[in-house]
Design an enzyme around this catalytic site. Sequence first.
Site, PDB file in Angstrom:
ATOM      1  N   TYR A  75      -8.177  14.848  -8.987  1.00  0.00           N
ATOM      2  CA  TYR A  75      -7.081  14.227  -9.295  1.00  0.00           C
ATOM      3  C   TYR A  75      -6.319  14.508 -10.072  1.00  0.00           C
ATOM      4  O   TYR A  75      -5.063  14.780  -9.836  1.00  0.00           O
ATOM      5  CB  TYR A  75      -7.970  13.359 -10.924  1.00  0.00           C
ATOM      6  CG  TYR A  75      -6.890  12.481 -11.426  1.00  0.00           C
ATOM      7  CD1 TYR A  75      -6.368  11.357 -11.733  1.00  0.00           C
ATOM      8  CD2 TYR A  75      -6.611  13.418 -12.717  1.00  0.00           C
ATOM      9  CE1 TYR A  75      -5.412  10.950 -11.794  1.00  0.00           C
ATOM     10  CE2 TYR A  75      -6.013  12.111 -14.376  1.00  0.00           C
ATOM     11  CZ  TYR A  75      -5.448  11.235 -13.474  1.00  0.00           C
ATOM     12  OH  TYR A  75      -4.066  11.097 -14.541  1.00  0.00           O
ATOM     13  N   SER A 132      -3.971  16.555  -7.821  1.00  0.00           N
ATOM     14  CA  SER A 132      -3.354  15.709  -7.357  1.00  0.00           C
ATOM     15  C   SER A 132      -1.860  15.554  -7.772  1.00  0.00           C
ATOM     16  O   SER A 132      -0.484  15.629  -8.151  1.00  0.00           O
ATOM     17  CB  SER A 132      -3.059  14.174  -6.726  1.00  0.00           C
ATOM     18  OG  SER A 132      -3.679  13.276  -8.137  1.00  0.00           O
ATOM     19  N   ASP A 136       0.525  -1.230  -0.021  1.00  0.00           N
ATOM     20  CA  ASP A 136       0.188   0.078   0.068  1.00  0.00           C
ATOM     21  C   ASP A 136       1.156   0.805   0.105  1.00  0.00           C
ATOM     22  O   ASP A 136       1.680   1.327   1.025  1.00  0.00           O
ATOM     23  CB  ASP A 136      -1.477  -0.243   1.254  1.00  0.00           C
ATOM     24  CG  ASP A 136      -1.774   1.385   1.237  1.00  0.00           C
ATOM     25  OD1 ASP A 136      -1.823   2.566   0.381  1.00  0.00           O
ATOM     26  OD2 ASP A 136      -3.108   1.078   1.866  1.00  0.00           O
TER      27      ASP A 136
END
Length: 241
Positions: free
Chosen positions: A154, A157, A62
């Site tokens: 999105y 980021s 992760d």
Amino acid sequence: MNTRSNIMVFGGSGIIGGAIATVFGHQGWRVGIHYHQHQTTANETAAAIKKAGGESHLYQADVSNSSQIQAILQEFIQSHHFLNVLVWAVGVDPSKLLLKTSPEDWTRTLHTNLTGAYTVLKAIAPIFEHQNDGSVIFVGSLSAEQGVAGQAAYAASKAGLTGLMQTVAKEWGAFNIRVNMVFPGWHLSPLSEPGWQSAMKTANHTLHRPSSLKYVATTVYHMALSPDTSGQIWNLDSRIW
């Protein structure tokens, strides 16, 4: 010691990450394929590399968990002794308008796409600095420059990822570490499917077609081997920004 060159592809279970991993594998590189949940597609990429005579290894982690990232990178170095190239091809996108983007959607997107990259860079820095060599390729997005309706989290980021890339390129230049980015264009995947029809309008592309996945992956391969280029962004389709 085997003299193969080594690469780790974060997000290697995705469409773009898998294509990049496959190209390196076909060129004789030893490929570390990172995945989080999609082990089946990671296995398919590994099988394609093996079929072509290459070598690959799977690593599950992760990217929001720094201890897991440290563990897989340490495992890679212990097994293969050095790392030449790192590719960051991780990305999630809730595909929602800003007013419909929940705080949970926002946090998950930035934490995965941006903070995950920060976590990986922090972990790889001592390895590359010790080697006095390394190459990092970020898979970014033209959405970071243009913005796209329905991609608030999105795009934010990926814009942050651009700033991170350019800053790290300046900080790491003294160690001969090259840090660059590509905008790969749209390629059909679960991530891109919600905006696929709109993105594929030929009017959006000066060549009236999107870029091919093989071209994108091959370009990343050549960029990673460039000895004198850092802090740069390549848009790999024919859209203009």
